[in-house]
Write an enzyme that holds these catalytic residues in place. Structure first.
Site, short mmCIF file in Angstrom:
data_model
loop_
_atom_site.label_atom_id
_atom_site.label_comp_id
_atom_site.label_asym_id
_atom_site.label_seq_id
_atom_site.Cartn_x
_atom_site.Cartn_y
_atom_site.Cartn_z
N CYS A 70 22.45 -2.85 -33.65
CA CYS A 70 22.01 -4.17 -33.59
C CYS A 70 20.96 -4.46 -34.44
CB CYS A 70 21.62 -4.17 -32.02
SG CYS A 70 20.90 -5.85 -31.58
N CYS A 180 25.15 -9.51 -37.98
CA CYS A 180 24.97 -9.21 -36.52
C CYS A 180 26.34 -8.48 -36.37
CB CYS A 180 25.07 -10.56 -35.45
SG CYS A 180 25.35 -10.39 -33.86
N1 DGL Z 1 24.76 -7.48 -32.01
C1 DGL Z 1 23.48 -8.04 -32.08
C2 DGL Z 1 22.79 -7.69 -33.60
O1 DGL Z 1 23.32 -7.18 -34.21
C3 DGL Z 1 23.06 -8.91 -31.28
C4 DGL Z 1 24.04 -10.09 -30.67
C5 DGL Z 1 23.22 -10.63 -29.46
O2 DGL Z 1 22.81 -10.30 -28.59
O3 DGL Z 1 22.49 -11.95 -29.59
O4 DGL Z 1 22.16 -8.68 -33.70
#
Ligand code: DGL
Length: 259
Positions: A70, A180
């Site tokens: 993430c 993301c």
């Molecule tokens: N998948 C996450 C990232 O790489 C965050 C998505 C979220 O929860 O806003 O930033």
């Protein structure tokens, strides 16, 4: 060797998939924090606290490497996790550096969450690795909602994608960074909606390579006997519905996370 992986939801499964490709026999334990999703609109200190408690849990369960799948969590928590834990912590950040190396127009578009873009770390990334390049950022909260709902194609996805990429293309960006981990699941539609000559970059494969390099020399990681366990803090029913779409052909056990 057990690898603990976490994300705000199912997005980090795009990274798990890449790790599985590189390390077929590795045991993977994933926590999808879907009940707290999105992280992208939360303050950095709250993200850091939450991620630390999930990381503690993965360690208790025997993880020997921790992958923060993430970008938002990495930006706000990786420093303190690395300072706290006596094991390798692999994080990820929007691929500003490789994008800046290949842009021909001198304009790079970064699709990422508010939390990732707002961090001081992101500014440092741009200042260090994108000298002379114009970096334009675009938060896409709708992408995360689409992926958590399993809407990976169709008019709603196309509409959200068109809205997000229009200002980047209008500014002449010729490289778009998927900053993301939810966004790679929309990649096939994004590819259809961008003109030829515009490149997409996703960090998942580089993270998997990094994890593989940490494990080089470990026996039995090439054999095809994966053990993949996925826990969710959200709905188990929803997770089970999503998995055939997100990880087609891959076998995994699932359960509700007890926190
Ligand atoms: N998948 C996450 C990232 O790489 C965050 C998505 C979220 O929860 O806003 O930033």
């Amino acid at each position: 060797m057990k690898i603990g992986i976490l994300d705000s939801g199912v997005g980090g499964l795009s990274v798990l998939k890449e790790i599985h490709k590189c390390l077929r026999g590795a045991e993977l334990h994933y926590v999808a924090d879907s009940s707290w999703c999105p992280y992208g609109n939360k303050p950095g200190n709250i993200i850091c606290e939450r991620v630390t408690s999930i990381a503690d849990y993965l360690l208790e369960q025997g993880a020997e490497i921790l992958v923060i799948a993430c970008n938002s969590a990495t930006i706000h928590a990786v420093g303190s996790l690395r300072a706290t834990y006596p094991l390798p912590v692999v994080g990820m950040e929007p691929a500003v550096k490789p994008a800046s190396e290949i842009t021909r127009s001198g304009v790079v578009g970064v699709l990422a969450t508010e939390a990732s873009i707002a961090g001081e770390k992101f500014h440092q990334l741009v200042n260090t690795h994108a000298k002379g390049v114009r970096v334009i950022t675009q938060p896409c909260p709708r992408f995360v909602e689409l992926v958590e709902a399993g809407n990976l194609d169709g008019p709603e996805a196309e509409d959200a994608i068109d809205e997000a990429i229009a200002p980047l293309l209008a500014s002449n960006a010729d490289v778009l960074v998927l900053g993301c981990t939810h966004y790679p699941f929309l990649r096939p539609v994004i590819e259809r909606r961008i003109p030829d000559g515009v490149n997409l970059i996703d960090t998942g494969p580089a993270v998997a390579k990094r994890v593989a390099s940490l494990l080089s020399g470990t026996p039995d990681l090439s054999k095809d006997s994966p053990e993949i366990h996925i826990e969710t803090t959200g709905s188990l029913e929803q997770l089970n519905l999503l998995l055939p779409k997100l990880l087609p052909g891959m076998e995994a056990t699932t359960s509700e996370a007890g926190f």
